[in-house]
Design an enzyme around this catalytic site. Sequence first.
Site, mmCIF file in Angstrom:
data_model
loop_
_atom_site.group_PDB
_atom_site.id
_atom_site.type_symbol
_atom_site.label_atom_id
_atom_site.label_comp_id
_atom_site.label_asym_id
_atom_site.label_seq_id
_atom_site.Cartn_x
_atom_site.Cartn_y
_atom_site.Cartn_z
ATOM 1 C CD GLU A 332 66.433 88.376 37.398
ATOM 2 O OE1 GLU A 332 65.181 88.573 37.859
ATOM 3 O OE2 GLU A 332 67.404 89.416 37.173
ATOM 4 C CB CYS A 333 65.158 90.692 30.864
ATOM 5 S SG CYS A 333 64.609 92.085 29.993
ATOM 6 N N GLY A 334 66.002 88.583 29.355
ATOM 7 C CA GLY A 334 66.472 88.225 28.658
ATOM 8 C C GLY A 334 66.026 86.708 28.411
ATOM 9 C CB THR A 432 59.833 88.389 35.586
ATOM 10 O OG1 THR A 432 61.045 88.659 35.726
ATOM 11 C CG2 THR A 432 58.299 88.009 36.883
#
Length: 442
Positions: A332-334, A432
């Site tokens: 997620e993200c990073g 995501t």
Amino acid sequence: MAMIDTPGLLISAPSSGTGKTTVMLGLLRALVQDGLSVQAFKSGPDYIDPAFHRAASGRTSYNIDTWAMGLGLLGAISAQAKGVDICIAEGSMGLYDSVATRGQSGFGASAETAALMGWPVVLVVDVSGQAQSAAAVALGFRQYNPDVPFAGVILNRVASPRHERLARLGMEKAGLPVLGVLPRRGDLTLPERHLGLVQAAEHPDLEAAIAGYADFLRAHVDLPAIKAAARGMAASTGAAGGRLPDPPAQRIALAQDAAFSFAYPHLVEGWRAAGAQVLPFSPLADEAPDPNADLVWLPGGYPELHAARLSAAQTFARGLRDHAKTRPVHGECGGYMALGEALIDKDGVRHPMVGLLGLVTSYETRKLHLGYRQATLCAAMPGHAPTARLRGHEFHYSTILEQPDAPLAAVTDADGAAVPETGSCRGSVTGTFFHFITAEET
């Protein structure tokens, strides 16, 4: 089911940048020094502040989020305070700031957290550039919603004894208790970077800074009055059967280092409470995930600041690719960025990433992506079947250049407007840009 009735307070302010984090950290440490067990909370989706709270209090700090969380989860999170002497929560932005569309149990305002938990608000008011007029601002905050309990104010950035006298006069006229007066000091700010504060683990001398905040608070705040103002919630919320989120697997390899640290505490605690094994590893140290893990989870963080090291971490990459042949990987993200094909840093240098997804992201031209997210899954992700409805929060400056894989979800903001960051899936690998908070309660 009632929320936990442990007495507490919520530290808030009229706006961001008024000094509430200094007050929060100093107050947590001062109360611990006085022999109290203190449970910290963060109102809203911030994932950096809880690590500072933990450093100051010695206990894990949890997010309370009325937009993303239903009453059941809020009850389960508040139950983490069972047996402590006092709860101290830190608000986000201004006291009444929120989104426009109601979420699972509210709009996400810190004032809702105070009302729901029964914790009186301590309003940190920056009085620089004004004196008695600050009382009109504080009075408006107290009267805007009479259902929000109110303890009093702490005056911050006071320039002189005369300035203090004038500001106190205004507060006395408005009938607002003054719980502390903090003189202006430029050395009390924490270092920041593009997502807010520098992470607690990266602070050059965090222990000394927190000890200094505690000394500052002890010298200028009425600690006995603050303790006496704490209250708890006695009324029932009407929720039942609340619990922390279930683990998505039995053995979870969780990336944890300066590049991947933004895992919400209530998630990890829920996994452990249900009996799952959490197996930390460090991609920056070129560690592979535990080969016995059922799932690898890469949380958010700052991969854009460590892109060269991550690109060179071949033991990590090989271990992740081997795992993905037979078992799920989620980022997620990073973590999502690290699973992609490449990451372009602020200088325009392209760094190859793990390549389990085709995602290419760039931090060269920064653009803010910020806000709550609602996601309806198009494909399965660890712990959740297709069509599951998830709630999360997105906060990053990187931009997607290429996203050739199938979308993981249909994603909207808090008001239902579609956002282009849909996440991706390829085989057993999912990712995501939003940080997962919880699935919607039914």
